[in-house]
Design an enzyme around this catalytic site. Sequence first.
Site, mmCIF file in Angstrom:
data_model
loop_
_atom_site.group_PDB
_atom_site.id
_atom_site.type_symbol
_atom_site.label_atom_id
_atom_site.label_comp_id
_atom_site.label_asym_id
_atom_site.label_seq_id
_atom_site.Cartn_x
_atom_site.Cartn_y
_atom_site.Cartn_z
ATOM 1 N N ALA A 244 -5.767 -5.044 8.028
ATOM 2 C CA ALA A 244 -4.645 -5.453 7.613
ATOM 3 C C ALA A 244 -4.469 -6.053 6.269
ATOM 4 C CB ALA A 244 -3.895 -6.043 8.803
ATOM 5 N N PRO A 245 -3.558 -5.890 5.417
ATOM 6 C CA PRO A 245 -2.408 -4.941 5.520
ATOM 7 C C PRO A 245 -2.610 -3.410 4.886
ATOM 8 C CG PRO A 245 -1.803 -6.350 3.773
ATOM 9 C CD PRO A 245 -3.296 -6.627 4.228
ATOM 10 N N CYS A 373 -11.728 -14.276 1.035
ATOM 11 C CA CYS A 373 -10.890 -14.881 -0.244
ATOM 12 C C CYS A 373 -11.064 -16.472 -0.031
ATOM 13 C CB CYS A 373 -9.538 -14.203 -0.178
ATOM 14 S SG CYS A 373 -8.591 -14.601 1.702
#
Length: 476
Positions: A244-245, A373
Amino acid sequence: MPIFPKISLRPEVENYLKEGFMNKEAVSASGKETAEKKFETLLNRLSHPPSFTTVRVNTHLASVQHVKTLLLDEFQKQFNGLSVPVLQHPDLPDVLLIPVIGPRKNIEKRPCEAVVGAQCGNAVLRGAHVYVPGIVSASSFMKAGDVVSVYSDINGKCKKGAREFDGTKVFLGNGISALSRKEIFSGLSELKGIGVRMTEPIYLSPSFDNVLPSYLFLQNLPSAVVTRVLNPQPGEKILDMCAAPGGKTTHIAALMHDQGEVIALDKISSKVEKIKQNASLLGLNSIKAFCFDGTKALKLDMIVDAEGAPPFSPESFDRILLDAPCSGMGQRPNMAYTWTLREVMSYQPLQRKLFSVAVQLLKPGGLLVYSTCTITLAENEEQVAWALGTFPCLRLQPQEPQIGGEGMLGAGLSLEQLRQLQRFDPSTVPSQDTDLDALRDASAEDMIRLANKDCIGFFIAKFLKWKSTPEKDLQK
């Protein structure tokens, strides 16, 4: 000088992060003063937006040149005739870069104020308007059509519905209120539209609200690099474990020319629906999305389940992307990070569970790409060292394209291994202003070089499973 204060962290989180960047290997290589300066620069850069907005073109439905032309027309309207360049990335041919203009320091603050939450404030700095749910405070006299100064409550101290707020707040620019204060705080749950339309933001970024939704996907530059490193091929069976997304999922399908099978997993049903919506919007039919926990994706018995649905048999995928859940400390802009040290440290064991499943699901000769990230040593280089020590069937691979810097010292990896990693580190670029005059004087090469460095914090590692390994060895 930075226009915003450095990112606010809990003291124990800042100390933990600093220990990682000031580890013995790093200090020995560069010196304590240099390592400390690099860390402080990083904290300052995290509170500021990247220098470029990055969008990926859906080449399944349109050519890059066609979309670039449409964008140039769109920006002429958004920026009232200002000429802002749109650059095609030379190493990521489906990626377009739009420079962010700012910080603009001559914007006059107005007496009428609206205060927004930190997440809303981060979005405004990247080109979004202010939506009603993000507003936590508004001046008592605010009415529709007023020019409003917008501030971000970076520490979350403002009470919902307050008429004024004197706590720590950061000026984001001015806009036109679409609603009165009374309408914003009327309690009507259906009020989810634009509350303030930004007209003079501190950082001038394009808005992508309903702009070419079938042709574009708003995506940070390193996120577009990950899929290229995975290098999916038509006809393959590929797993996106934490999808996701769906940005990377849809990129995988597009690079495969929508030929093959892309399995996307996420354990939250609303996020799975978002993956399906994005796949449909972008016209991609090779994606199958399932609400399923990736840590349980390995089939442990021989019972036949619904065809193509998880859990999966061992060694059934050609390539696997594990864009792992992480502490997210590389995201920009982020002026305040509120998580506790316990929350930050909770991700390493989860990532290892997912990684162990991924290794077992990967075919011999297959490729596994691991990414986050975040900027912590524990979730990045330490995970690579753990993986190489735990799974003899894995070999670290060089990456193409290699746009980020090499890995960070401190996890005991060799210099050759560090060179095979990609770490996108915002601290490598000093704070700078970008105005229209600077854009006119800059070469395309200089702007691309800046875009490659001044992006979010990110990490990528690529592994080859060079041989099949007995299950008992994989359960270490």
